[in-house]
Design a protein around this motif. Structure first.
Motif, PDB file in Angstrom:
ATOM      1  N   TYR A  24       0.796  -1.235   0.000  1.00 45.85           N
ATOM      2  CA  TYR A  24       0.000   0.000   0.000  1.00 45.85           C
ATOM      3  C   TYR A  24       0.827   1.283   0.000  1.00 45.85           C
ATOM      4  O   TYR A  24       0.710   2.108   0.888  1.00 45.85           O
ATOM      5  CB  TYR A  24      -0.990  -0.013   1.178  1.00 45.85           C
ATOM      6  N   PHE A  32      -5.412  -0.848  -5.474  1.00 51.33           N
ATOM      7  CA  PHE A  32      -6.402  -1.541  -4.630  1.00 51.33           C
ATOM      8  C   PHE A  32      -7.791  -0.911  -4.791  1.00 51.33           C
ATOM      9  O   PHE A  32      -8.794  -1.629  -4.904  1.00 51.33           O
ATOM     10  CB  PHE A  32      -5.982  -1.580  -3.159  1.00 51.33           C
ATOM     11  N   ILE A  35      -9.196  -2.315  -7.782  1.00 51.72           N
ATOM     12  CA  ILE A  35      -9.575  -3.734  -7.598  1.00 51.72           C
ATOM     13  C   ILE A  35     -10.997  -3.843  -7.049  1.00 51.72           C
ATOM     14  O   ILE A  35     -11.774  -4.719  -7.443  1.00 51.72           O
ATOM     15  CB  ILE A  35      -8.558  -4.442  -6.659  1.00 51.72           C
ATOM     16  N   TYR A  41     -13.979  -9.145  -8.040  1.00 47.38           N
ATOM     17  CA  TYR A  41     -13.714  -8.853  -6.618  1.00 47.38           C
ATOM     18  C   TYR A  41     -15.027  -8.408  -5.962  1.00 47.38           C
ATOM     19  O   TYR A  41     -15.328  -7.233  -5.836  1.00 47.38           O
ATOM     20  CB  TYR A  41     -12.621  -7.779  -6.487  1.00 47.38           C
ATOM     21  N   LEU A  43     -16.006  -8.680  -2.863  1.00 51.10           N
ATOM     22  CA  LEU A  43     -16.022  -8.423  -1.415  1.00 51.10           C
ATOM     23  C   LEU A  43     -16.611  -7.047  -1.071  1.00 51.10           C
ATOM     24  O   LEU A  43     -17.494  -6.936  -0.215  1.00 51.10           O
ATOM     25  CB  LEU A  43     -14.602  -8.516  -0.825  1.00 51.10           C
ATOM     26  N   GLY A 154     -14.238  -4.719   5.595  1.00 52.36           N
ATOM     27  CA  GLY A 154     -13.479  -5.028   4.384  1.00 52.36           C
ATOM     28  C   GLY A 154     -12.750  -6.353   4.391  1.00 52.36           C
ATOM     29  O   GLY A 154     -11.944  -6.624   3.513  1.00 52.36           O
ATOM     30  N   SER A 155     -12.983  -7.192   5.408  1.00 47.37           N
ATOM     31  CA  SER A 155     -12.225  -8.437   5.604  1.00 47.37           C
ATOM     32  C   SER A 155     -10.734  -8.145   5.759  1.00 47.37           C
ATOM     33  O   SER A 155      -9.893  -8.998   5.439  1.00 47.37           O
ATOM     34  CB  SER A 155     -12.463  -9.457   4.475  1.00 47.37           C
ATOM     35  N   ASN A 156     -10.418  -6.973   6.283  1.00 48.33           N
ATOM     36  CA  ASN A 156      -9.006  -6.685   6.573  1.00 48.33           C
ATOM     37  C   ASN A 156      -8.444  -7.660   7.599  1.00 48.33           C
ATOM     38  O   ASN A 156      -7.243  -7.942   7.605  1.00 48.33           O
ATOM     39  CB  ASN A 156      -8.848  -5.246   7.074  1.00 48.33           C
ATOM     40  N   ASN A 159      -6.196 -10.599   6.346  1.00 48.91           N
ATOM     41  CA  ASN A 159      -4.790 -10.495   5.961  1.00 48.91           C
ATOM     42  C   ASN A 159      -3.828 -10.763   7.114  1.00 48.91           C
ATOM     43  O   ASN A 159      -2.618 -10.593   6.970  1.00 48.91           O
ATOM     44  CB  ASN A 159      -4.505  -9.136   5.308  1.00 48.91           C
ATOM     45  N   TYR A 199      -8.950 -13.102  -6.925  1.00 47.17           N
ATOM     46  CA  TYR A 199      -7.543 -12.721  -6.692  1.00 47.17           C
ATOM     47  C   TYR A 199      -6.677 -12.924  -7.937  1.00 47.17           C
ATOM     48  O   TYR A 199      -5.455 -12.824  -7.872  1.00 47.17           O
ATOM     49  CB  TYR A 199      -6.993 -13.505  -5.484  1.00 47.17           C
ATOM     50  N   THR A 206      -4.962  -7.374 -10.219  1.00 42.79           N
ATOM     51  CA  THR A 206      -4.429  -7.956  -8.982  1.00 42.79           C
ATOM     52  C   THR A 206      -2.977  -8.387  -9.190  1.00 42.79           C
ATOM     53  O   THR A 206      -2.150  -8.273  -8.269  1.00 42.79           O
ATOM     54  CB  THR A 206      -5.310  -9.132  -8.507  1.00 42.79           C
ATOM     55  N   PHE A 209      -1.039  -5.285  -8.766  1.00 39.62           N
ATOM     56  CA  PHE A 209      -1.022  -4.955  -7.330  1.00 39.62           C
ATOM     57  C   PHE A 209       0.078  -5.769  -6.624  1.00 39.62           C
ATOM     58  O   PHE A 209       0.857  -5.234  -5.828  1.00 39.62           O
ATOM     59  CB  PHE A 209      -2.403  -5.309  -6.775  1.00 39.62           C
ATOM     60  N   MET A 245      -1.341 -15.296  -2.288  1.00 34.60           N
ATOM     61  CA  MET A 245      -0.776 -14.678  -3.493  1.00 34.60           C
ATOM     62  C   MET A 245       0.742 -14.889  -3.454  1.00 34.60           C
ATOM     63  O   MET A 245       1.373 -14.744  -2.394  1.00 34.60           O
ATOM     64  CB  MET A 245      -1.094 -13.184  -3.548  1.00 34.60           C
ATOM     65  N   SER A 277      -5.023 -14.302   2.427  1.00 27.57           N
ATOM     66  CA  SER A 277      -6.315 -13.661   2.642  1.00 27.57           C
ATOM     67  C   SER A 277      -7.250 -14.758   3.171  1.00 27.57           C
ATOM     68  O   SER A 277      -7.792 -15.552   2.394  1.00 27.57           O
ATOM     69  CB  SER A 277      -6.806 -13.075   1.318  1.00 27.57           C
TER      70      SER A 277
HETATM   71  C1  AVI Z   1      -7.370  -5.456   1.904  1.00 25.37           C
HETATM   72  N1  AVI Z   1      -7.640  -6.890   1.807  1.00 25.37           N
HETATM   73  C2  AVI Z   1      -8.810  -7.278   2.607  1.00 25.37           C
HETATM   74  C3  AVI Z   1      -7.675  -7.409   0.427  1.00 25.37           C
HETATM   75  C4  AVI Z   1      -8.032  -8.912   0.424  1.00 25.37           C
HETATM   76  O1  AVI Z   1      -9.004  -9.255  -0.237  1.00 25.37           O
HETATM   77  O2  AVI Z   1      -7.355  -9.689   1.089  1.00 25.37           O
HETATM   78  C5  AVI Z   1      -6.370  -7.175  -0.290  1.00 25.37           C
HETATM   79  C6  AVI Z   1      -6.347  -7.758  -1.679  1.00 25.37           C
HETATM   80  N2  AVI Z   1      -5.451  -8.587  -2.145  1.00 25.37           N
HETATM   81  C7  AVI Z   1      -5.719  -8.893  -3.387  1.00 25.37           C
HETATM   82  N3  AVI Z   1      -6.835  -8.292  -3.732  1.00 25.37           N
HETATM   83  C8  AVI Z   1      -7.237  -7.529  -2.686  1.00 25.37           C
END
Ligand code: AVI
Length: 315
Positions: A24, A32, A35, A41, A43, A154-156, A159, A199, A206, A209, A245, A277
């Protein structure tokens, strides 16, 4: 310098790793954001769907006079909860914790302009530092009769490896009081194809990223990675319940990182594990919550049951 130390430690370990928090920088944060708009994606969209539909219910259950958000960013999704809070009562406090002072200042300004009854306090730092600053500024964040609702969206949480996730939830619990609550957004376990597509998207965002972490080492540590000689790989590790990843070397090579200084050898097919993740079942969240001093009280999920927001009450 933490970045240099972490790069040295990760690239001299076996298997090689790099911490995902270094994705980041300015470019990585912009990628991001992009994404979150990808069709694969789901989420961010699923969590937004939950908050749009259930913000009033969440606020009615938690009854907060104060919201405390970890990793607040632009607080886009938080606005649903702020608005629900302000429908319930005229005044609301919002404490934002974020790594970026620039983002905090811009978000505070926008929120103050938009919501007359909202008091905004900002705490700059990584999660632990931000929580410490918050605790110091408020000897009692949720004062008697004034409940606090912490937000970790955000499901942080995904990680963090399980021991680190538990440590972080305990640190959140430590700034709260019995009766306060935590709203935890978590991505749910599901079929491999959906997870791996999220992903490893078709237009390669991604991948960009992920590869940006090598470009960042080149920029900031005078690294000599040939970024094109690595490829992005995303795989669901079902045993551990996580999408991993990796950056895979497409050739035998030695890479110099001049600022460390260090030479790192890669054999063809060798990978650097850059991110985990984790994905959750209801039981996973319940167990994690209990071990951290919370009780799982309510779960809201999107129509396709891809993502869930959990209300964890402090016990
Ligand atoms: C920030 N985090 C919740 C993302 C995730 O889905 O784990 C980061 C991410 N990695 C790849 N795409 C997004």
């Amino acid at each position: 310098m933490p970045f240099a130390d972490d790069v040295r430690a990760g690239l001299t370990a076996l298997p090689k790793t790099l911490p995902s928090r270094y994705f980041y920088d300015q470019l990585g944060s912009a990628i991001f954001e992009a994404i979150t708009l990808l069709p694969e994606y789901y989420l961010t969209r699923a969590e937004t769907e939950i908050l749009t539909a259930h913000a009033d219910e969440i606020i009615a259950d938690a009854q907060p006079s104060r919201l405390i958000e970890l990793g607040s960013g632009s607080a886009q999704k938080t606005r649903y909860l702020i608005e629900a809070g302000l429908r319930r009562q005229r005044n609301l406090d919002y404490s934002a914790i974020d790594i970026s002072q620039t983002v905090l200042a811009a978000t505070a300004k926008a929120l103050r302009a938009q919501y007359a009854g909202l008091t905004v306090n900002s705490y700059q730092g990584e999660y632990y530092g931000g929580l410490r600053a918050l605790a110091q500024a408020n000897s009692r964040p949720g004062e008697t009769g004034h409940r606090a609702l912490a937000l970790f969206l955000g499901s942080n949480i995904g990680n963090f490896d399980p021991p680190e996730a538990l440590r972080l939830l305990r640190a959140i619990r430590d700034v709260l009081e019995p009766g306060d609550a935590l709203l935890l957004g978590a991505d749910l376990k599901k079929n491999r194809a959906t997870l791996e597509a999220a992903y490893d998207d078709a237009i390669g965002l991604t991948g960009a990223f992920n590869l940006n972490i090598l470009a960042r080492i080149n920029r900031e540590l005078r690294g000599r990675f040939k970024v094109r000689s690595f490829r992005h790989r995303a795989v669901y590790n079902e045993e551990h319940g996580r999408v991993e990843m990796h950056l895979v070397s497409t050739t035998d090579q030695v890479v110099a990182i001049d600022a460390l200084p260090l030479h790192v050898s890669f054999s063809q097919g060798e990978s650097i594990h850059t991110e985990s993740s984790y994905k959750f079942s209801r039981d996973d969240v319940e167990r994690l919550a209990r071990n951290a001093g919370f009780e799982l009280q309510y779960v809201w999920s999107d129509a396709e049951h891809r993502f869930a927001c959990h209300l964890l009450r402090c016990v």
